[in-house]
Design a protein around this motif. Structure first.
Motif, PDB file in Angstrom:
ATOM      1  N   UNK A  89       0.494  -1.115   0.522  1.00 58.83           N
ATOM      2  CA  UNK A  89      -0.212   0.330  -0.377  1.00 58.83           C
ATOM      3  C   UNK A  89       0.831   1.264  -0.480  1.00 58.83           C
ATOM      4  N   UNK A  90       1.591   1.432   0.455  1.00 56.85           N
ATOM      5  CA  UNK A  90       3.139   2.010   0.504  1.00 56.85           C
ATOM      6  C   UNK A  90       3.242   2.731  -0.415  1.00 56.85           C
ATOM      7  N   UNK A  91       3.347   2.233  -1.723  1.00 52.36           N
ATOM      8  CA  UNK A  91       3.672   2.456  -3.278  1.00 52.36           C
ATOM      9  C   UNK A  91       2.567   3.209  -3.643  1.00 52.36           C
ATOM     10  N   UNK A  92       1.147   2.913  -3.585  1.00 51.44           N
ATOM     11  CA  UNK A  92       0.662   4.168  -3.974  1.00 51.44           C
ATOM     12  C   UNK A  92       0.104   5.189  -3.400  1.00 51.44           C
ATOM     13  N   UNK A  93       0.738   5.701  -2.177  1.00 46.10           N
ATOM     14  CA  UNK A  93       0.613   6.892  -1.474  1.00 46.10           C
ATOM     15  C   UNK A  93       0.481   8.177  -2.110  1.00 46.10           C
ATOM     16  N   UNK A  94       2.342   7.504  -2.664  1.00 42.29           N
ATOM     17  CA  UNK A  94       2.584   9.028  -3.279  1.00 42.29           C
ATOM     18  C   UNK A  94       1.797   9.647  -4.869  1.00 42.29           C
ATOM     19  N   UNK A  95       1.039   8.581  -5.235  1.00 41.07           N
ATOM     20  CA  UNK A  95       0.462   8.320  -6.894  1.00 41.07           C
ATOM     21  C   UNK A  95      -0.599   8.807  -6.277  1.00 41.07           C
ATOM     22  N   UNK A  96      -1.692   8.518  -5.070  1.00 38.31           N
ATOM     23  CA  UNK A  96      -2.751   8.981  -4.487  1.00 38.31           C
ATOM     24  C   UNK A  96      -3.053  10.418  -4.766  1.00 38.31           C
ATOM     25  N   UNK A  97      -1.998  11.036  -3.852  1.00 38.23           N
ATOM     26  CA  UNK A  97      -2.523  12.644  -3.700  1.00 38.23           C
ATOM     27  C   UNK A  97      -2.332  12.983  -5.618  1.00 38.23           C
ATOM     28  N   UNK A  98      -1.110  12.893  -6.045  1.00 37.66           N
ATOM     29  CA  UNK A  98      -1.674  13.305  -7.307  1.00 37.66           C
ATOM     30  C   UNK A  98      -3.113  12.942  -8.572  1.00 37.66           C
ATOM     31  N   UNK A  99      -2.963  12.089  -7.810  1.00 36.34           N
ATOM     32  CA  UNK A  99      -3.956  11.006  -9.042  1.00 36.34           C
ATOM     33  C   UNK A  99      -5.696  11.822  -8.555  1.00 36.34           C
ATOM     34  N   UNK A 100      -6.228  12.305  -7.032  1.00 37.94           N
ATOM     35  CA  UNK A 100      -7.090  12.222  -6.236  1.00 37.94           C
ATOM     36  C   UNK A 100      -7.366  13.772  -6.215  1.00 37.94           C
ATOM     37  N   UNK A 101      -6.261  14.398  -6.467  1.00 37.12           N
ATOM     38  CA  UNK A 101      -6.378  15.618  -6.355  1.00 37.12           C
ATOM     39  C   UNK A 101      -5.758  16.918  -7.355  1.00 37.12           C
ATOM     40  N   UNK A 102      -5.011  16.250  -8.339  1.00 40.02           N
ATOM     41  CA  UNK A 102      -4.277  16.850  -9.492  1.00 40.02           C
ATOM     42  C   UNK A 102      -5.025  17.313 -10.855  1.00 40.02           C
ATOM     43  N   UNK A 103      -4.683  17.793 -11.172  1.00 40.13           N
ATOM     44  CA  UNK A 103      -5.092  18.770 -12.866  1.00 40.13           C
ATOM     45  C   UNK A 103      -4.778  16.614 -13.928  1.00 40.13           C
TER      46      UNK A 103
END
Length: 172
Positions: A89-103
């Motif tokens: 799960x730790x591997x997806x934490x960084x991408x989650x922010x940009x996928x959820x909140x990013x342009x």
């Protein structure tokens, strides 16, 4: 491309939006489980030696749950099952922010392959004055595989949470 040519890609754009939604949903399931395990620990005297606050960020919640599972207490038997899942799960934490909140931008390659680019300005984690642009470019097939992996991880986590709760639903 003219509008008629762009029209053929609407199904792929819809697919990207669908996958983005599933990524966010599955991530939230796992994040909920982390909160639930922390709440269980806060209600048990077995974990009095650990920090008794409820962490805000998901990375801090993962760290706390790892400490809870390593401690001698009622959740310790689940460390063998949950430990590898938390690592994944730790591997997806960084991408989650940009996928959820990013342009997001939809891209079509010259060969017709489709991809999505996510962009998000973030604070510099080292505390410097300059912000950083987080830029993730994913072929749609790669996003599909990431979502499938995260959904599988969420299913496993929720199954373990159900065992911890004695077969009861997560919230009572």
């Amino acid at each position: 491309m003219n509008n008629a040519e762009l029209e053929q890609y609407h199904p792929e754009v819809d697919r990207v939006l669908h996958l983005r939604g599933w990524f966010i949903h599955c991530f939230a399931q796992i994040e909920f489980m982390l909160g639930e395990l922390i709440s269980v620990s806060l209600a048990s005297h077995h974990y009095d030696h650990l920090d008794r606050t409820f962490p805000f960020g998901v990375s801090q919640r993962i760290d706390r749950v790892e400490k809870i599972l390593a401690a001698s207490g009622p959740l310790a038997p689940f460390e063998g099952d949950l430990g590898p899942l938390l690592s994944a799960f730790k591997k997806s934490v960084e991408d989650r922010n940009v996928i959820a909140h990013g342009y997001s931008e939809f891209h079509v390659g010259t060969d017709g392959t489709c991809a999505v680019r996510f962009l998000k300005w973030q604070r510099d984690p080292k505390g410097h004055r300059h912000n950083q642009l987080y830029d993730v470019y994913l072929p749609v097939e790669h996003l599909q595989k990431d979502v499938e992996s995260l959904c599988e991880l969420a299913d496993k986590c929720m199954s373990i949470l159900s065992k911890i709760r004695g077969g009861s639903p997560p919230v009572q």
